[in-house]
Design an enzyme around this catalytic site. Structure first.
Site, PDB file in Angstrom:
ATOM      1  N   GLU A 191      -0.965  -9.466 -22.851  1.00  6.89           N
ATOM      2  CA  GLU A 191       0.136  -9.265 -23.800  1.00  6.89           C
ATOM      3  C   GLU A 191      -0.237  -9.727 -25.208  1.00  6.89           C
ATOM      4  O   GLU A 191       0.449  -9.382 -26.180  1.00  6.89           O
ATOM      5  CB  GLU A 191       1.402  -9.978 -23.305  1.00  6.89           C
ATOM      6  CG  GLU A 191       1.480 -11.470 -23.557  1.00  6.89           C
ATOM      7  CD  GLU A 191       0.644 -12.325 -22.632  1.00  6.89           C
ATOM      8  OE1 GLU A 191       0.781 -13.559 -22.668  1.00  6.89           O
ATOM      9  OE2 GLU A 191      -0.149 -11.766 -21.841  1.00  6.89           O
ATOM     10  N   HIS A 214      -4.506 -13.239 -20.887  1.00  8.44           N
ATOM     11  CA  HIS A 214      -3.256 -12.806 -21.507  1.00  8.44           C
ATOM     12  C   HIS A 214      -3.360 -11.399 -22.106  1.00  8.44           C
ATOM     13  O   HIS A 214      -3.600 -11.254 -23.313  1.00  8.44           O
ATOM     14  CB  HIS A 214      -2.878 -13.780 -22.628  1.00  8.44           C
ATOM     15  CG  HIS A 214      -2.382 -15.100 -22.167  1.00  8.44           C
ATOM     16  ND1 HIS A 214      -1.050 -15.357 -21.939  1.00  8.44           N
ATOM     17  CD2 HIS A 214      -3.043 -16.257 -21.895  1.00  8.44           C
ATOM     18  CE1 HIS A 214      -0.906 -16.621 -21.546  1.00  8.44           C
ATOM     19  NE2 HIS A 214      -2.095 -17.180 -21.513  1.00  8.44           N
ATOM     20  N   CYS A 254      -0.921 -15.998 -16.502  1.00  7.81           N
ATOM     21  CA  CYS A 254      -1.249 -17.403 -16.748  1.00  7.81           C
ATOM     22  C   CYS A 254      -0.300 -18.307 -15.937  1.00  7.81           C
ATOM     23  O   CYS A 254      -0.375 -18.333 -14.723  1.00  7.81           O
ATOM     24  CB  CYS A 254      -1.219 -17.708 -18.246  1.00  7.81           C
ATOM     25  SG  CYS A 254      -2.100 -19.229 -18.679  1.00  7.81           S
TER      26      CYS A 254
END
EC number: 6.3.5.3
Length: 222
Positions: A196, A194, A86
């Site tokens: 994660e 994302h 990002c």
């Protein structure tokens, strides 16, 4: 394997990224933007999402000039691995570690929702844990995620199999539905979604876990 996760003023996904690396088996060291060097033995640098320096000037532009930026660029030049997610993707384009720019979303609105991605290549340490063409669900949260480059760069990215992920349904206007790209040596990955945030089923999904497991596993074998 040692992962260094950078924090800038305005980063808000640095802890998430550190946890994702740790769950995959990496030793994680946190690095502040004013540090001038990476920890000794760093294998991969994680540049997290957020709003570094409030997204003033251009998203990622000030962060790219931070003292730690010189060390990150040197790490990449030595063949080290760098993952930018990002805002981290925006920082990597500002550092010129990846080509192109991230422009304002085509709809001119902040987008925050799960999106479906297609794994465009498995020829990288990041994507080897998936199947080519596999569909995964990963959240996005960005205002400037519209990947843009000139026609020559787009053709090169596609011809060299350097598009890592594509949007199944483009949410932001990115050229070629691009959600993530690789450097020419395939060791630097920038992506807007994302992964994660989806490494634990308790958080709503685990489609991102394979990226971190594949990366750490491949580094361990290198």
């Amino acid at each position: 394997m040692k992962a260094a996760v950078v924090t800038f003023p305005g980063s808000n996904c640095d802890r998430d990224l550190a946890v994702a690396f740790e769950r995959a088996g990496a030793e994680v060291v946190r690095v502040w933007h004013k540090d001038s060097a990476l920890p000794e033995g760093t294998d991969i640098v994680g540049v997290p999402g957020g709003f570094s320096f409030g997204d003033y000037l251009r998203c990622g532009a000030i962060a790219a000039q931070s003292p730690i930026g010189v060390a990150v660029q040197a790490h990449a030049a030595r063949g080290g691995y760098v993952l930018g997610i990002c805002n981290g993707f925006q920082v990597l384009t500002e550092m010129r570690l990846l080509p192109g720019v991230l422009m304002r979303n085509a709809g001119l609105k902040f987008i925050c929702k799960p999106v479906e991605l297609e794994v465009a290549t498995t020829d990288s340490a990041y994507t080897a844990g998936y199947a080519k063409g596999q569909r995964i669900t990963v959240p996005v949260a960005h205002h400037d995620g519209n990947y843009t480059c000139d026609a020559e760069t787009l053709a090169r990215l596609q011809g060299e199999d350097r598009v890592a992920f594509r949007y199944a349904a483009n949410p932001n206007g990115s050229m070629g539905d691009i959600a993530g790209i690789l450097s020419d040596n395939r060791r630097v990955l920038g992506m807007m979604p994302h992964p994660e945030r989806v490494v634990d089923p308790a958080h709503g999904g685990a489609d991102g876990a394979a990226l971190f497991a594949s990366l750490i596993g491949n580094l361990a074998l290198a």
